[in-house]
Design a protein around this motif. Structure first.
Motif, mmCIF file in Angstrom:
data_model
loop_
_atom_site.group_PDB
_atom_site.id
_atom_site.type_symbol
_atom_site.label_atom_id
_atom_site.label_comp_id
_atom_site.label_asym_id
_atom_site.label_seq_id
_atom_site.Cartn_x
_atom_site.Cartn_y
_atom_site.Cartn_z
ATOM 1 N N PHE A 99 70.914 11.250 12.445
ATOM 2 C CA PHE A 99 70.630 9.927 11.885
ATOM 3 C C PHE A 99 71.928 9.185 11.566
ATOM 4 N N LEU A 100 72.913 9.883 10.993
ATOM 5 C CA LEU A 100 74.200 9.262 10.693
ATOM 6 C C LEU A 100 74.927 8.852 11.969
ATOM 7 N N MET A 101 74.847 9.713 12.981
ATOM 8 C CA MET A 101 75.526 9.431 14.244
ATOM 9 C C MET A 101 74.928 8.223 14.949
ATOM 10 N N LEU A 111 83.610 10.158 8.040
ATOM 11 C CA LEU A 111 82.158 10.377 8.031
ATOM 12 C C LEU A 111 81.676 10.890 9.382
ATOM 13 N N LEU A 112 82.272 10.366 10.454
ATOM 14 C CA LEU A 112 81.843 10.725 11.802
ATOM 15 C C LEU A 112 82.173 12.170 12.137
ATOM 16 N N LEU A 113 83.353 12.643 11.714
ATOM 17 C CA LEU A 113 83.809 13.989 12.084
ATOM 18 C C LEU A 113 82.820 15.072 11.672
ATOM 19 N N PRO A 114 82.459 15.211 10.377
ATOM 20 C CA PRO A 114 81.517 16.284 10.032
ATOM 21 C C PRO A 114 80.144 16.091 10.650
ATOM 22 N N VAL A 135 79.295 14.618 13.570
ATOM 23 C CA VAL A 135 79.245 14.902 15.004
ATOM 24 C C VAL A 135 79.518 16.376 15.290
ATOM 25 N N VAL A 136 80.400 16.999 14.508
ATOM 26 C CA VAL A 136 80.696 18.426 14.722
ATOM 27 C C VAL A 136 79.474 19.283 14.397
ATOM 28 N N ILE A 137 78.863 19.062 13.250
ATOM 29 C CA ILE A 137 77.692 19.847 12.847
ATOM 30 C C ILE A 137 76.550 19.632 13.834
ATOM 31 N N HIS A 138 76.301 18.370 14.182
ATOM 32 C CA HIS A 138 75.190 18.070 15.083
ATOM 33 C C HIS A 138 75.410 18.690 16.459
ATOM 34 N N ALA A 139 76.616 18.566 16.981
ATOM 35 C CA ALA A 139 76.888 19.049 18.338
ATOM 36 C C ALA A 139 76.843 20.570 18.423
ATOM 37 N N MET A 140 77.454 21.257 17.470
ATOM 38 C CA MET A 140 77.499 22.720 17.541
ATOM 39 C C MET A 140 76.116 23.330 17.301
ATOM 40 N N LEU A 141 75.358 22.757 16.386
ATOM 41 C CA LEU A 141 73.985 23.246 16.194
ATOM 42 C C LEU A 141 73.137 22.921 17.418
ATOM 43 N N GLY A 152 83.453 25.272 11.489
ATOM 44 C CA GLY A 152 84.599 25.360 10.588
ATOM 45 C C GLY A 152 85.912 25.073 11.307
ATOM 46 N N TYR A 153 86.074 25.662 12.488
ATOM 47 C CA TYR A 153 87.312 25.486 13.253
ATOM 48 C C TYR A 153 87.513 24.023 13.654
ATOM 49 N N LEU A 154 86.470 23.379 14.171
ATOM 50 C CA LEU A 154 86.593 22.006 14.631
ATOM 51 C C LEU A 154 86.793 21.032 13.469
ATOM 52 N N LEU A 155 86.191 21.324 12.326
ATOM 53 C CA LEU A 155 86.405 20.469 11.159
ATOM 54 C C LEU A 155 87.857 20.535 10.702
ATOM 55 N N VAL A 156 88.422 21.733 10.664
ATOM 56 C CA VAL A 156 89.828 21.877 10.264
ATOM 57 C C VAL A 156 90.734 21.187 11.281
ATOM 58 N N LEU A 157 90.448 21.401 12.571
ATOM 59 C CA LEU A 157 91.251 20.788 13.622
ATOM 60 C C LEU A 157 91.186 19.263 13.543
ATOM 61 N N GLY A 158 89.987 18.732 13.373
ATOM 62 C CA GLY A 158 89.819 17.289 13.305
ATOM 63 C C GLY A 158 90.476 16.677 12.077
ATOM 64 N N LEU A 159 90.364 17.342 10.932
ATOM 65 C CA LEU A 159 90.980 16.829 9.709
ATOM 66 C C LEU A 159 92.498 16.862 9.796
ATOM 67 N N CYS A 160 93.042 17.907 10.415
ATOM 68 C CA CYS A 160 94.496 17.979 10.599
ATOM 69 C C CYS A 160 94.972 16.845 11.503
#
Length: 240
Positions: free
Chosen positions: A134-136, A173-176, A178-184, A211-219
């Motif tokens: 919904f957010l995406m 807002l987009l990073l978490p 899209v990462v959660i939605h895509a990996m699930l 977890g890995y993609l969130l850390v990578l994206g935030l960095c």
């Protein structure tokens, strides 16, 4: 006295309905697979900024088709074209996925009660996939339209967009989401189409990737913020 009437299935449209439902299901799965794999590649391409401005500059030139030119510099037209294609894929995926969203208040109540009464991990994961989807629906088109109307990328230009244009507010807002939605989504696709039936192992892998993609994206986002904060307007494109 009741009179029975026999109505043929062809007249009722059952075969056509089933066929259409199967087509829509394949479109949803196929578009979701494209988007999930694209996200994995996109976040890693973006993370090249962590290796320095020159590294991201080279990656950007390759992605913009720099190998087709004698100068080695790419064209923003390729970025625009690909962004339009991805926007169409997102539209197909959203249109085919909306049929699974609860549309009435009672459906939401039933889903909430089901989550409270039954300790089922996949149901909870589906709920979060629905919320992030919904957010995406709002955030992804905003990002893609920006890349269509302002396709210039590079260490300075991308950092200026993040810092001076305040696009970090969108990306944070987009990073978490899209990462959660895509990996699930990839996890559910692997189970649905029989790629792997080891549910617990796949679920663990999906959580590790999140977890890995969130850390990578935030960095990567932090790197763009640091670079952008040191730029003055008008921004000069980076040239190594």
């Amino acid at each position: 006295m009741l009179t029975k009437y026999r109505i043929g299935e062809g007249w009722l449209g059952y075969p056509q309905s089933h066929r259409w439902s199967a087509i829509v299901d394949v479109l949803q799965s196929g578009s979701g697979l494209i988007l999930g794999l694209f996200l994995l590649a996109h976040l890693h391409f973006e993370s090249s900024i962590l290796l320095g401005k020159a590294a991201f500059y080279r990656v950007a030139n390759v992605l913009e088709g720099g190998w087709f030119t004698s100068s080695g510099h790419g064209s923003s037209l390729l970025t625009q074209t690909f962004s339009v294609f991805m926007l169409l894929v997102v539209m197909v995926h959203a249109a085919t996925a909306l049929r699974r969203f609860p549309a009435q208040r009672r459906q939401w109540q039933a889903l909430r009660n089901h989550n409270l009464l039954i300790n089922h991990q996949d149901t909870r994961l589906w709920f979060w996939q629905m919320v992030t989807g919904f957010l995406m629906f709002f955030l992804v088109p905003m990002h893609l339209v920006t890349m269509i109307t302002n396709p210039e990328i590079g260490p300075h230009l991308s950092a200026a967009r993040v810092w001076h244009d305040n696009y970090w507010l969108v990306y944070i807002l987009l990073l978490p989401a899209v990462v959660i939605h895509a990996m699930l989504g990839l996890y559910r696709l692997a189970l649905k189409w029989g790629v792997n039936f080891h549910r617990d192992g796949l679920r663990l892998l999906a959580k590790i990737l999140i977890g890995y993609l969130l850390v990578l994206g935030l960095c990567s986002l932090t790197a763009y913020l640091l670079i952008g904060s040191g730029l003055t307007t008008p921004v000069t494109p980076f040239i190594p």
